[in-house]
Structure formats: C-alpha cells, structure tokens
Design a protein around this motif. Structure first.
Motif, PDB file in Angstrom:
ATOM      1  N   GLN A  67       5.766 -10.516  10.897  1.00 53.17           N
ATOM      2  CA  GLN A  67       6.123  -9.142  11.226  1.00 53.17           C
ATOM      3  C   GLN A  67       7.492  -9.153  11.892  1.00 53.17           C
ATOM      4  O   GLN A  67       7.743  -9.923  12.812  1.00 53.17           O
ATOM      5  CB  GLN A  67       5.081  -8.526  12.160  1.00 53.17           C
ATOM      6  CG  GLN A  67       5.326  -7.060  12.452  1.00 53.17           C
ATOM      7  CD  GLN A  67       4.229  -6.457  13.327  1.00 53.17           C
ATOM      8  OE1 GLN A  67       3.403  -7.166  13.891  1.00 53.17           O
ATOM      9  NE2 GLN A  67       4.243  -5.148  13.434  1.00 53.17           N
ATOM     10  N   TYR A  68       8.389  -8.299  11.406  1.00 49.77           N
ATOM     11  CA  TYR A  68       9.738  -8.216  11.958  1.00 49.77           C
ATOM     12  C   TYR A  68       9.722  -7.436  13.268  1.00 49.77           C
ATOM     13  O   TYR A  68       8.860  -6.592  13.493  1.00 49.77           O
ATOM     14  CB  TYR A  68      10.682  -7.526  10.982  1.00 49.77           C
ATOM     15  CG  TYR A  68      10.806  -8.216   9.652  1.00 49.77           C
ATOM     16  CD1 TYR A  68      11.138  -9.561   9.563  1.00 49.77           C
ATOM     17  CD2 TYR A  68      10.581  -7.520   8.465  1.00 49.77           C
ATOM     18  CE1 TYR A  68      11.254 -10.197   8.338  1.00 49.77           C
ATOM     19  CE2 TYR A  68      10.693  -8.147   7.239  1.00 49.77           C
ATOM     20  CZ  TYR A  68      11.033  -9.483   7.185  1.00 49.77           C
ATOM     21  OH  TYR A  68      11.140 -10.106   5.971  1.00 49.77           O
ATOM     22  N   GLN A  69      10.709  -7.721  14.100  1.00 54.33           N
ATOM     23  CA  GLN A  69      10.885  -6.973  15.338  1.00 54.33           C
ATOM     24  C   GLN A  69      11.156  -5.519  14.975  1.00 54.33           C
ATOM     25  O   GLN A  69      12.017  -5.229  14.161  1.00 54.33           O
ATOM     26  CB  GLN A  69      12.069  -7.568  16.119  1.00 54.33           C
ATOM     27  CG  GLN A  69      12.148  -7.130  17.545  1.00 54.33           C
ATOM     28  CD  GLN A  69      11.036  -7.739  18.385  1.00 54.33           C
ATOM     29  OE1 GLN A  69      10.595  -8.835  18.131  1.00 54.33           O
ATOM     30  NE2 GLN A  69      10.615  -7.025  19.385  1.00 54.33           N
ATOM     31  N   GLU A  75       3.953  -0.794   8.061  1.00 56.52           N
ATOM     32  CA  GLU A  75       4.937  -1.455   7.196  1.00 56.52           C
ATOM     33  C   GLU A  75       4.574  -2.924   6.983  1.00 56.52           C
ATOM     34  O   GLU A  75       4.655  -3.431   5.858  1.00 56.52           O
ATOM     35  CB  GLU A  75       6.337  -1.353   7.809  1.00 56.52           C
ATOM     36  CG  GLU A  75       6.880   0.053   7.859  1.00 56.52           C
ATOM     37  CD  GLU A  75       8.097   0.190   8.744  1.00 56.52           C
ATOM     38  OE1 GLU A  75       8.867   1.138   8.526  1.00 56.52           O
ATOM     39  OE2 GLU A  75       8.288  -0.645   9.661  1.00 56.52           O
ATOM     40  N   PHE A  76       4.164  -3.602   8.055  1.00 59.88           N
ATOM     41  CA  PHE A  76       3.790  -5.008   7.936  1.00 59.88           C
ATOM     42  C   PHE A  76       2.557  -5.171   7.055  1.00 59.88           C
ATOM     43  O   PHE A  76       2.500  -6.063   6.202  1.00 59.88           O
ATOM     44  CB  PHE A  76       3.546  -5.610   9.323  1.00 59.88           C
ATOM     45  CG  PHE A  76       3.040  -7.029   9.280  1.00 59.88           C
ATOM     46  CD1 PHE A  76       3.802  -8.037   8.722  1.00 59.88           C
ATOM     47  CD2 PHE A  76       1.797  -7.351   9.793  1.00 59.88           C
ATOM     48  CE1 PHE A  76       3.343  -9.343   8.675  1.00 59.88           C
ATOM     49  CE2 PHE A  76       1.323  -8.651   9.760  1.00 59.88           C
ATOM     50  CZ  PHE A  76       2.099  -9.646   9.190  1.00 59.88           C
ATOM     51  N   LEU A  77       1.570  -4.312   7.237  1.00 56.05           N
ATOM     52  CA  LEU A  77       0.346  -4.383   6.443  1.00 56.05           C
ATOM     53  C   LEU A  77       0.663  -4.206   4.951  1.00 56.05           C
ATOM     54  O   LEU A  77       0.175  -4.965   4.112  1.00 56.05           O
ATOM     55  CB  LEU A  77      -0.653  -3.317   6.901  1.00 56.05           C
ATOM     56  CG  LEU A  77      -1.979  -3.248   6.157  1.00 56.05           C
ATOM     57  CD1 LEU A  77      -2.780  -4.519   6.380  1.00 56.05           C
ATOM     58  CD2 LEU A  77      -2.775  -2.040   6.621  1.00 56.05           C
ATOM     59  N   ASN A  78       1.509  -3.241   4.625  1.00 56.94           N
ATOM     60  CA  ASN A  78       1.874  -3.007   3.221  1.00 56.94           C
ATOM     61  C   ASN A  78       2.638  -4.197   2.641  1.00 56.94           C
ATOM     62  O   ASN A  78       2.369  -4.624   1.518  1.00 56.94           O
ATOM     63  CB  ASN A  78       2.700  -1.731   3.081  1.00 56.94           C
ATOM     64  CG  ASN A  78       1.868  -0.492   3.277  1.00 56.94           C
ATOM     65  OD1 ASN A  78       0.664  -0.493   3.030  1.00 56.94           O
ATOM     66  ND2 ASN A  78       2.493   0.572   3.739  1.00 56.94           N
ATOM     67  N   ILE A 123      -9.961  -6.395   8.138  1.00 56.22           N
ATOM     68  CA  ILE A 123      -8.706  -6.239   8.905  1.00 56.22           C
ATOM     69  C   ILE A 123      -7.982  -4.983   8.442  1.00 56.22           C
ATOM     70  O   ILE A 123      -7.478  -4.207   9.258  1.00 56.22           O
ATOM     71  CB  ILE A 123      -7.806  -7.479   8.743  1.00 56.22           C
ATOM     72  CG1 ILE A 123      -8.385  -8.634   9.557  1.00 56.22           C
ATOM     73  CG2 ILE A 123      -6.382  -7.185   9.187  1.00 56.22           C
ATOM     74  CD1 ILE A 123      -7.569  -9.894   9.512  1.00 56.22           C
ATOM     75  N   ARG A 124      -7.918  -4.773   7.131  1.00 57.28           N
ATOM     76  CA  ARG A 124      -7.232  -3.603   6.601  1.00 57.28           C
ATOM     77  C   ARG A 124      -7.875  -2.316   7.087  1.00 57.28           C
ATOM     78  O   ARG A 124      -7.184  -1.394   7.521  1.00 57.28           O
ATOM     79  CB  ARG A 124      -7.257  -3.660   5.070  1.00 57.28           C
ATOM     80  CG  ARG A 124      -5.962  -3.273   4.431  1.00 57.28           C
ATOM     81  CD  ARG A 124      -5.888  -3.529   2.952  1.00 57.28           C
ATOM     82  NE  ARG A 124      -7.068  -3.286   2.151  1.00 57.28           N
ATOM     83  CZ  ARG A 124      -7.508  -2.080   1.781  1.00 57.28           C
ATOM     84  NH1 ARG A 124      -6.885  -1.013   2.159  1.00 57.28           N
ATOM     85  NH2 ARG A 124      -8.588  -1.954   1.040  1.00 57.28           N
TER      86      ARG A 124
END
Length: 179
Positions: A67-69, A75-78, A123-124
């Motif tokens: 996951q980006y800062q 967004e991270f999940l997608n 988790i989703r």
C-alpha cells in the motif's frame, strides 16, 4: 493462410510485410539463404526479441504488492485484487497473508491482526464494510451550511506604531553636536 495453406516462403514474405522500424532493419540484414524455413525464422525472431518479453510472474510475487503512502484502503484493495487475478495464486492463506503484510499500519490493519481471517473473500467483505463506515463518518463531518464570506469592503485599521513614528520624526532636522 494457415487454413488455406501456403509455403514457408509465402509465410516469411507475408510476415515481413508486418514488420516496421528496427524489426524490419533486422530482417533485411539477415544474410541471403540464412533462413530456409518459417520455423527457423520464428526461432531467430524469438531469440532476437526475447528480452522485450515481460518477465514471467510467479504467484508469490503477490507479496510485492504494498500500500502506497496516502493510498486509501479502497484503492489498495482494488489494486491488490487486479494483481491477484494476474498472478493467480492458488493458496488462499498466501493471499490473506500478502494482503495483511502489504497494508500500511492503521485501524483496519490492526483489526485484521486481532481477528485472523481465513480467506481473501472474508477480508474483502470486512474491508468493504470498513470503507462504508469510514465514508459515513466522514460524511457527517462535512459542514452542513454554507460558509459565511468575509467582508471585502471593510477599511483596514491604522496601526498605532505607524502613527507615532510619523509624528516624532516629522519636520525636525538631524542635528549633530559640535565638540
């Protein structure tokens, strides 16, 4: 061509018509009589341009997804889901562990550590519930009414310091004592 048939010579000439730029230059500089069959030509072509092929991805490359800062959970999940489809990891525990490991520290990642989930689907579902709850909370913090505009035609007050310095130095010449 494959359906109707054709010779290796025809295959090579037709393929040559699809080449452009550097690839065409490579084909033109091949020595005459060097290529005798279409299979030989395809082998030479693959050897020449093999480095341009994308590297083969392995299922454990899913651990490289971080996951980006400033990236939201949504967004991270997608992005993670897209990479999982591309990498095709078969081990469900590996997907779960990779997702948790790739997340930045925060309330949701801490909740995943407290309640160990066994499948990525779990988790989703939990992530979507967390995102919906977060959206509802942030929606409540948005101001309801419009913000009152500042008056722009208000005169600026005069500063006291400016008034006193103008009076003290006005009209007096600088005098130097003679010794």
């Amino acid at each position: 061509m494959m359906l109707t048939g054709g010779s290796d010579v025809v295959y090579c000439k037709l393929l040559m018509s699809t080449l452009a730029d550097v690839t065409l230059e490579w084909f033109v500089i091949l020595p005459d009589g060097h290529v005798t069959t279409f299979d030989q030509f395809t082998t030479l072509f693959r050897e020449q341009y093999l480095v341009n092929r994308a590297p083969t991805r392995l299922s454990y490359d899913v651990f490289d997804i971080k996951q980006y800062q400033g990236e939201s959970l949504k967004e991270f999940l997608n992005r993670f889901k897209i990479q999982v489809v591309r990498l095709k990891p078969t081990d469900e525990a590996m997907k779960v562990h990779a997702f948790v490991k790739g997340m930045l520290s925060g309330p949701f990642s801490e909740s995943l550590l407290r309640f160990y989930l066994k499948t990525f689907t779990e988790i989703r579902h939990r992530a979507l519930a967390h995102i919906a709850a977060h959206d509802r909370v942030t929606e409540k913090h948005v101001p309801v009414g419009p913000i009152r505009p500042r008056a722009t035609d208000r005169p600026q007050p005069m500063r006291v310091h400016e008034m006193t310095t103008e009076k003290k130095g006005a009209g007096k010449p600088n005098m130097v004592p003679i010794t």
